[in-house]
Write a protein that holds these residues in place. Structure first.
Motif, PDB file in Angstrom:
ATOM      1  N   ASP A   1      -5.029  -0.051   6.301  1.00 53.67           N
ATOM      2  CA  ASP A   1      -5.891   1.073   5.938  1.00 53.67           C
ATOM      3  C   ASP A   1      -5.440   1.767   4.664  1.00 53.67           C
ATOM      4  O   ASP A   1      -6.011   2.785   4.271  1.00 53.67           O
ATOM      5  CB  ASP A   1      -5.974   2.089   7.086  1.00 53.67           C
ATOM      6  N   GLY A   2      -4.417   1.214   4.008  1.00 52.52           N
ATOM      7  CA  GLY A   2      -3.981   1.744   2.729  1.00 52.52           C
ATOM      8  C   GLY A   2      -3.077   2.943   2.787  1.00 52.52           C
ATOM      9  O   GLY A   2      -2.621   3.428   1.744  1.00 52.52           O
ATOM     10  N   SER A   3      -2.792   3.448   3.959  1.00 56.72           N
ATOM     11  CA  SER A   3      -1.997   4.671   4.091  1.00 56.72           C
ATOM     12  C   SER A   3      -0.561   4.367   4.495  1.00 56.72           C
ATOM     13  O   SER A   3      -0.214   3.236   4.819  1.00 56.72           O
ATOM     14  CB  SER A   3      -2.643   5.597   5.121  1.00 56.72           C
TER      15      SER A   3
ATOM     16  N   THR B   1      -2.040   9.482  -2.289  1.00 55.95           N
ATOM     17  CA  THR B   1      -1.567  10.585  -1.454  1.00 55.95           C
ATOM     18  C   THR B   1      -0.050  10.498  -1.318  1.00 55.95           C
ATOM     19  O   THR B   1       0.492   9.426  -1.061  1.00 55.95           O
ATOM     20  CB  THR B   1      -2.203  10.532  -0.064  1.00 55.95           C
TER      21      THR B   1
ATOM     22  N   ASP C   1       0.831   6.486  -0.996  1.00 58.77           N
ATOM     23  CA  ASP C   1       0.015   5.403  -0.444  1.00 58.77           C
ATOM     24  C   ASP C   1      -0.947   4.868  -1.499  1.00 58.77           C
ATOM     25  O   ASP C   1      -0.922   5.292  -2.655  1.00 58.77           O
ATOM     26  CB  ASP C   1      -0.706   5.854   0.831  1.00 58.77           C
ATOM     27  N   SER C   2      -1.784   3.954  -1.100  1.00 61.95           N
ATOM     28  CA  SER C   2      -2.671   3.285  -2.048  1.00 61.95           C
ATOM     29  C   SER C   2      -3.733   4.222  -2.610  1.00 61.95           C
ATOM     30  O   SER C   2      -4.348   3.928  -3.640  1.00 61.95           O
ATOM     31  CB  SER C   2      -3.342   2.086  -1.383  1.00 61.95           C
ATOM     32  N   TYR C   3      -3.953   5.356  -1.947  1.00 56.36           N
ATOM     33  CA  TYR C   3      -4.936   6.340  -2.416  1.00 56.36           C
ATOM     34  C   TYR C   3      -4.316   7.361  -3.348  1.00 56.36           C
ATOM     35  O   TYR C   3      -5.025   8.224  -3.877  1.00 56.36           O
ATOM     36  CB  TYR C   3      -5.557   7.056  -1.222  1.00 56.36           C
TER      37      TYR C   3
ATOM     38  N   ASP D   1       0.823  -1.204   0.000  1.00 55.64           N
ATOM     39  CA  ASP D   1       0.000   0.000   0.000  1.00 55.64           C
ATOM     40  C   ASP D   1       0.863   1.262   0.000  1.00 55.64           C
ATOM     41  O   ASP D   1       0.538   2.253  -0.635  1.00 55.64           O
ATOM     42  CB  ASP D   1      -0.909   0.015   1.231  1.00 55.64           C
ATOM     43  N   CYS D   2       1.922   1.230   0.775  1.00 54.21           N
ATOM     44  CA  CYS D   2       2.805   2.376   0.898  1.00 54.21           C
ATOM     45  C   CYS D   2       4.143   2.062   0.243  1.00 54.21           C
ATOM     46  O   CYS D   2       4.833   1.115   0.651  1.00 54.21           O
ATOM     47  CB  CYS D   2       3.006   2.752   2.361  1.00 54.21           C
TER      48      CYS D   2
END
Length: 122
Positions: free
Chosen positions: A100-102, A53, A49-51, A29-30
């Protein structure tokens, strides 16, 4: 290291650009890029990160861009307006997943690819 293959890097004059690529079977994710210069410890430079960001150290903000391709398990680092102080060995890195993807800070990075040298001359 064999599961994170880095390409790119090289020598460039100040003000120039380089792009690094990393193909990682260990794609978390990161993901991020670290830099190490002789006599100093490896330090985090920029992460994503996975989003999508991103977070970067102040010295590269506005000049370095990190991106990822989740389908290709690839990570990229576009470096513009390079300065001599950007010189160092650059490493692709992956952090443990926390669910949490972050990203959870530079200390969470556990896996590093082989380095590629970036040299910026004045």
């Amino acid at each position: 290291q064999e599961d994170m293959v880095v390409s790119g890097g090289g020598s460039v004059q100040a003000g120039g650009s380089l792009k690094l690529s990393c193909e990682a079977s260990r794609f978390k994710d990161c993901m991020g890029w670290f830099r190490q210069v002789p006599g100093q410890k490896r330090e985090g430079v920029i992460a994503i990160d996975s989003y999508g960001t991103t977070a970067a150290v102040d010295s590269v903000k506005g000049r370095f861009t990190i991106s990822r391709d989740n389908y290709k398990h690839a990570l990229y680092l576009q470096m513009n307006s390079l300065k001599p102080e950007d010189t160092g060995m650059y490493y692709c890195a992956a952090a443990d997943d926390y669910g949490d993807g972050s990203c959870a800070g530079w200390s969470s990075f556990r896996y590093f690819g082989q380095g590629t040298q970036v040299t910026v001359s004045s």
